[in-house]
Design an enzyme around this catalytic site. Sequence first.
Site, PDB file in Angstrom:
ATOM      1  CB  CYS A  11      13.615 -12.403  -5.555  1.00 31.91           C
ATOM      2  SG  CYS A  11      13.659 -12.501  -3.759  1.00 31.91           S
ATOM      3  CG  ASP A  34      13.571   3.969  -7.974  1.00 34.22           C
ATOM      4  OD1 ASP A  34      13.349   3.552  -6.823  1.00 34.22           O
ATOM      5  OD2 ASP A  34      12.668   4.179  -8.815  1.00 34.22           O
ATOM      6  N   GLY A  97       4.545   3.767   2.848  1.00 38.41           N
ATOM      7  CA  GLY A  97       4.516   3.845   1.391  1.00 38.41           C
ATOM      8  C   GLY A  97       5.311   2.751   0.712  1.00 38.41           C
ATOM      9  CG  HIS A 104      13.611  -1.320  -1.319  1.00 38.03           C
ATOM     10  ND1 HIS A 104      12.511  -2.124  -1.109  1.00 38.03           N
ATOM     11  CD2 HIS A 104      13.120  -0.083  -1.525  1.00 38.03           C
ATOM     12  CE1 HIS A 104      11.412  -1.398  -1.186  1.00 38.03           C
ATOM     13  NE2 HIS A 104      11.754  -0.142  -1.428  1.00 38.03           N
TER      14      HIS A 104
HETATM   15  P1  5GP Z   1       9.257   1.684  -1.987  1.00 39.54           P
HETATM   16  O1  5GP Z   1       8.086   2.573  -2.346  1.00 39.54           O
HETATM   17  O2  5GP Z   1       8.813   0.244  -1.811  1.00 39.54           O
HETATM   18  O3  5GP Z   1      10.071   2.174  -0.835  1.00 39.54           O
HETATM   19  O4  5GP Z   1      10.236   1.747  -3.224  1.00 39.54           O
HETATM   20  C1  5GP Z   1      10.142   0.913  -4.330  1.00 39.54           C
HETATM   21  C2  5GP Z   1      10.945   1.546  -5.422  1.00 39.54           C
HETATM   22  O5  5GP Z   1      11.151   0.569  -6.433  1.00 39.54           O
HETATM   23  C3  5GP Z   1      10.249   2.736  -6.084  1.00 39.54           C
HETATM   24  O6  5GP Z   1      11.058   3.900  -5.933  1.00 39.54           O
HETATM   25  C4  5GP Z   1      10.110   2.302  -7.538  1.00 39.54           C
HETATM   26  O7  5GP Z   1      10.314   3.363  -8.452  1.00 39.54           O
HETATM   27  C5  5GP Z   1      11.149   1.215  -7.681  1.00 39.54           C
HETATM   28  N1  5GP Z   1      10.841   0.204  -8.676  1.00 39.54           N
HETATM   29  C6  5GP Z   1       9.635  -0.398  -8.862  1.00 39.54           C
HETATM   30  N2  5GP Z   1       9.733  -1.315  -9.851  1.00 39.54           N
HETATM   31  C7  5GP Z   1      11.016  -1.286 -10.291  1.00 39.54           C
HETATM   32  C8  5GP Z   1      11.724  -2.009 -11.302  1.00 39.54           C
HETATM   33  O8  5GP Z   1      11.188  -2.871 -12.002  1.00 39.54           O
HETATM   34  N3  5GP Z   1      13.034  -1.706 -11.479  1.00 39.54           N
HETATM   35  C9  5GP Z   1      13.667  -0.744 -10.727  1.00 39.54           C
HETATM   36  N4  5GP Z   1      14.954  -0.530 -10.995  1.00 39.54           N
HETATM   37  N5  5GP Z   1      13.033  -0.058  -9.755  1.00 39.54           N
HETATM   38  C10 5GP Z   1      11.720  -0.320  -9.539  1.00 39.54           C
HETATM   39 ZN    ZN Z   2      12.491 -10.733  -2.810  1.00 42.21          ZN
END
Ligand code: 5GP
Ligand code: ZN
Length: 119
Positions: A11, A34, A97, A104
């Site tokens: 957000c 990412d 995970g 997203h």
């Molecule tokens: P999930 O594991 O929840 O499916 O994916 C979360 C993703 O968000 C991960 O691939 C992680 O590298 C990415 N991520 C975490 N913090 C940040 C951030 O501050 N900025 C960006 N651009 N990506 C982030």
């Molecule tokens: Zn949010």
Amino acid sequence: MNAPASECLFCKIARKEIPAALVYEDDTLLAFKDIFPQAPVHVLIIPKAHCEGLGDLTTETAAAAARIPQVAAQLARDLGVMTGGWRLLNNCGPDSGQTVFHLHFHLLGGKALGGRLCQ
Ligand code: 5GP
Ligand code: ZN
């Protein structure tokens, strides 16, 4: 306890309070690189409105999320991975995970991604 929208990382990115490398934006969706890319192309596509995951869709976030595959395909073209192939995936809940509890989808491409969908 997951973050409320006021404290949610994505957000904050959607409100431009935290910087991100944006690659797409419209009224209801945002896409950005990412921060820890797992492939040469690794983009996250989110609805701007807060929603924890696919189990928590509202009418508003469902309408936005329904357009994500089309936006992902356009980004795959724009980022040069349409021909080589790409993957669009969502992690939903702890066993998947999921680490950021704002819906997203990951768009991955630019290398052979392997056949395993889980370990
Ligand atoms: P999930 O594991 O929840 O499916 O994916 C979360 C993703 O968000 C991960 O691939 C992680 O590298 C990415 N991520 C975490 N913090 C940040 C951030 O501050 N900025 C960006 N651009 N990506 C982030
Ligand atoms: Zn949010």
